[in-house]
Design a protein around this motif. Structure first.
Motif, PDB file in Angstrom:
ATOM      1  N   LEU A 104     -26.496 -11.024  17.320  1.00 26.15           N
ATOM      2  CA  LEU A 104     -27.257 -11.661  18.394  1.00 26.15           C
ATOM      3  C   LEU A 104     -28.751 -11.379  18.254  1.00 26.15           C
ATOM      4  O   LEU A 104     -29.580 -12.285  18.396  1.00 26.15           O
ATOM      5  CB  LEU A 104     -26.729 -11.175  19.742  1.00 26.15           C
ATOM      6  N   TYR A 132     -21.395 -11.180  26.579  1.00 27.16           N
ATOM      7  CA  TYR A 132     -22.603 -11.978  26.792  1.00 27.16           C
ATOM      8  C   TYR A 132     -23.343 -11.547  28.061  1.00 27.16           C
ATOM      9  O   TYR A 132     -24.572 -11.449  28.056  1.00 27.16           O
ATOM     10  CB  TYR A 132     -22.273 -13.470  26.815  1.00 27.16           C
ATOM     11  N   PHE A 137     -26.982 -12.780  29.254  1.00 29.56           N
ATOM     12  CA  PHE A 137     -26.639 -14.178  29.509  1.00 29.56           C
ATOM     13  C   PHE A 137     -26.166 -14.346  30.945  1.00 29.56           C
ATOM     14  O   PHE A 137     -25.502 -13.475  31.498  1.00 29.56           O
ATOM     15  CB  PHE A 137     -25.531 -14.648  28.558  1.00 29.56           C
TER      16      PHE A 137
END
Length: 162
Positions: A104, A132, A137
């Motif tokens: 990521l 996430y 996120f």
């Protein structure tokens, strides 16, 4: 494991990682037969090869010199400030070792103009959603057609980038 750009010589190992990871993740959701159909299409050598040369994209692998522990593929949209994280998968035996985070990080670094990183995730894939969320996120909606053409519903998550 170190993260590097994928190459032609990685394709068979990438496919094997994706097939195994998809079965481990999605057999309970879609059934083994449907997962095999999906991986035979989406993760064929031809499909993976096309990603190697796709403009405005990054195809990454996490490699320890003996095996691949994870892969990521991201691509810019028509708006260069929005990048789609199309794939981020870590082999089940390699999860919870920082490989996903390393992939990521490299995706984010690969698109310096981007301000938003967006992805779609199966809502029953709670380990991925937890990963996430822990990496910044947030929910941005839903889609009835994950990946465009699958007919499978998914959550849309986004992360604001600096």
């Amino acid at each position: 494991m170190f993260v590097r750009t994928a190459s032609e010589r990685d394709l068979a190992a990438i496919r094997a990682l994706l097939v195994e990871t998809w079965h481990a993740t999605y057999d309970a959701i879609y059934g083994a037969r449907r997962v095999t159909e999906i991986t035979d299409d989406w993760h064929s050598i031809a499909s993976l090869r096309a990603r190697l040369t796709r403009p405005n994209s990054e195809f990454l692998v996490a490699d320890d010199g003996k095996r691949l522990g994870g892969i990521a593929f991201a691509s810019a949209t028509t708006d260069p400030k929005i990048v789609l994280l199309n794939q981020l998968y870590v082999h089940p035996d390699c999860q919870r070792r920082g490989i996903g985070r390393s992939l990521l990080d490299e995706v984010e670094a690969s698109f310096p103009e981007a301000r938003t990183l967006r992805l779609e995730v199966e809502e029953a894939n709670s380990p991925a959603i937890t990963f996430y969320a822990a990496n910044g996120f947030r929910s941005a909606g839903r889609t009835a057609d994950c990946g465009g053409g699958s007919g499978m519903p998914a959550l849309i998550l986004e992360k604001r980038l600096a």
